[in-house]
Design a protein around this motif. Structure first.
Motif, mmCIF file in Angstrom:
data_model
loop_
_atom_site.group_PDB
_atom_site.id
_atom_site.type_symbol
_atom_site.label_atom_id
_atom_site.label_comp_id
_atom_site.label_asym_id
_atom_site.label_seq_id
_atom_site.Cartn_x
_atom_site.Cartn_y
_atom_site.Cartn_z
ATOM 1 N N SER A 11 2.224 0.258 3.877
ATOM 2 C CA SER A 11 2.238 -1.065 4.482
ATOM 3 C C SER A 11 2.556 -2.099 3.401
ATOM 4 N N GLY A 12 2.807 -3.336 3.836
ATOM 5 C CA GLY A 12 3.062 -4.420 2.894
ATOM 6 C C GLY A 12 4.518 -4.544 2.507
ATOM 7 N N ARG A 47 0.861 -1.183 0.000
ATOM 8 C CA ARG A 47 0.000 0.000 0.000
ATOM 9 C C ARG A 47 0.896 1.232 0.000
#
Length: 497
Positions: A450-451, A401
């Motif tokens: 994120s990720g 993200r």
């Protein structure tokens, strides 16, 4: 015994005076160990960038753009400046100080500032920024040439000084004119070695040894003068013996335009080359491994729908010390993609770059895309016009993200941000936000939320007559923050057990 005890207590008292209040811990205190290992990211308070001279065409039109993203925690009003440096075509003395008028006066965080130069005498630039302007400060340079050698569009994200650079993809063939621009920001001369590696290994030459770059000066070196034999695919290594320099290659082709080639990411077993334009008509991959062990690599294309293995180029072997080139043709086939190289066996460090062509025949143009590292905290492309920009973001592993922010315009308009999900193994041509009421140019900032890791690049397209002129810049992490350990005093080291 009493003397020893008193001496030890005196040491402890002295340390307490020097260091202030100290927390005494023992090696078994897990909480304190965790505290010592943790770190806080704080904004940097000074940045330096170097922009090489954009070339020698009398019809060149060069635009410079400066931008600093807003950084939480940045303190002090600060200031930034871009000043010309001495051009030193041969060995000799450079000015002790950057001199001449500033190309532009950078604004505060959140708003780009632009400047222009026309003609063949644009100098190299030394940029410094302090205070709130320093974290993430970026400067972009774009040159448009209507005709002659280097006709088309060339662009560069001005870089920081360093001590080592790898440039796979340079050439010395008859149609190529490749200069490595060495720029010294410091008050003392720098000494540099340039070594070329071709398909048969190191190119023997003493002309690249011990090159002096005077203080506060720039020096372009024509790579063709360092080798008698003409070769299409070479790797150039720039190593600094003393001092530090900025380095970038201006690679020009008589018939196919050209662009700046920036250094590949540091040698690594896994590489990502993000953002091959969807309308590329030819893609050539150039690789080199500096070690003494061959590298075997899987080749895949992270497309908008997932990983694709290019037929006929599933794997490639890079022999130790030799430059290896592979013609991938029109690998994208109408869809944007990123090339991902992964080892099939042992982890052997490799550097790599792509030479990308758009158009056909006399109406073709080339640009370069080196391997680039992931964006750790933030990366910025400072110079987007109202039209012509394409932003590619790839997540080579896990889904990620990201937040993309469009700044205010240099002459007006309000910035805005959006978040996007990049599926694992894909590259997306992101429909990024554009400032409301845009006037002038704006900056795009990419931040992982994120990720998995993400890589990105920007393609700028500006037609020049019938030529589909373009330039590609990978978005490197801006290093606008630095990790500062949360350190605590541990006087248990003074206790003999």
């Amino acid at each position: 015994m009493r003397r020893t005890t008193l001496s030890f207590l005196g040491c402890v008292a002295a340390l307490a005076v020097v260091t202030g209040t100290a927390a005494i811990t023992t090696p078994g205190d897990a909480a304190d160990d965790a505290s010592a290992a943790s770190a806080t990211r704080l904004p940097v308070d000074r940045s330096v960038v170097l922009c090489p001279s954009p070339g020698s065409s009398d019809v060149a039109e060069t635009t410079y753009t400066s931008f600093t993203p807003v950084t939480e925690g940045a303190e002090g009003e600060g200031a930034a400046e871009l000043l010309p440096l001495t051009r030193d075509a041969e060995a000799g003395e450079g000015d002790e100080e950057a001199s001449g008028e500033a190309v532009l006066e950078p604004a505060g965080p959140g708003t780009p500032t632009t400047g222009e130069h026309t003609g063949d005498d644009a100098p190299a630039l030394l940029g410094t920024a302090e205070g709130e302007v320093a974290p993430g400060w970026s400067v972009g340079m774009t040159t448009k040439i209507a005709a002659g050698l280097g006709r088309g569009l060339s662009g560069l994200a001005c870089g920081a000084p360093d001590t080592e650079f790898w440039f796979p993809g340079v050439g010395t063939e008859a149609d190529r004119t490749d200069y490595v621009h060495l720029t010294n920001p410091d008050d003392t001369p720098a000494v540099v070695d340039i070594t070329l590696y071709g398909e048969d290994g190191e190119v023997e030459s003493e002309l690249g040894e011990g090159i002096t770059v005077p203080a506060r000066a720039t020096r372009p070196i024509l790579l063709g003068t360092l080798a008698e034999e003409r070769q299409t695919d070479l790797t150039a290594h720039v190593g600094v013996r003393s001092g530090r320099v900025g380095a970038a290659v201006l690679a020009l082709d008589v018939e196919a335009g050209g662009d700046w080639l920036t250094a590949s990411a540091d040698p690594a077993a896994r590489l990502v080359l993000p953002g091959i334009p969807k309308d590329a008509t030819a893609v050539r991959l150039v690789m080199f491994t500096p070690g003494d062990v061959d590298a075997d690599l899987d080749v895949s294309l992270a497309s908008p729908t997932g990983p694709i293995t290019p037929a006929g180029h599933e794997t490639v072997r890079v022999k130790a010390g030799l430059t290896t080139a592979v013609d991938l043709g029109d690998i994208t086939r109408g869809e944007a993609g990123s090339l991902v190289l992964t080892p099939t066996g042992g982890d052997v460090p490799v550097v790599a770059a792509l030479r990308v062509t758009r158009g056909e025949g006399e109406d073709r143009e080339t640009a370069f895309l080196p391997a680039t590292g992931p964006i750790v905290t933030r990366a910025t492309s400072p110079d987007q016009p109202k039209e012509g920009t394409t932003l590619y973001v790839t997540a080579p592993g896990e889904t990620a993200r990201v937040r993309i922010t469009a700044s205010a315009g240099s002459e007006g308009g309000e910035g805005l941000s959006r978040e996007y999900t990049i599926e694992g193994g894909t590259t997306q041509d992101v429909d990024f936000p554009v400032p409301e009421g845009l006037k002038g140019v704006y900056a795009l900032t990419v931040e992982p939320v994120s990720g998995g890791p993400v890589h990105a690049s920007r393609t700028l397209s500006v037609p020049v007559k019938d030529v589909p002129a373009f330039t590609v810049q990978p978005l490197a992490d801006d290093r606008g923050t630095v990790a500062v350990p949360d350190a605590r005093q541990d006087l248990s080291v003074l206790v003999r057990r």
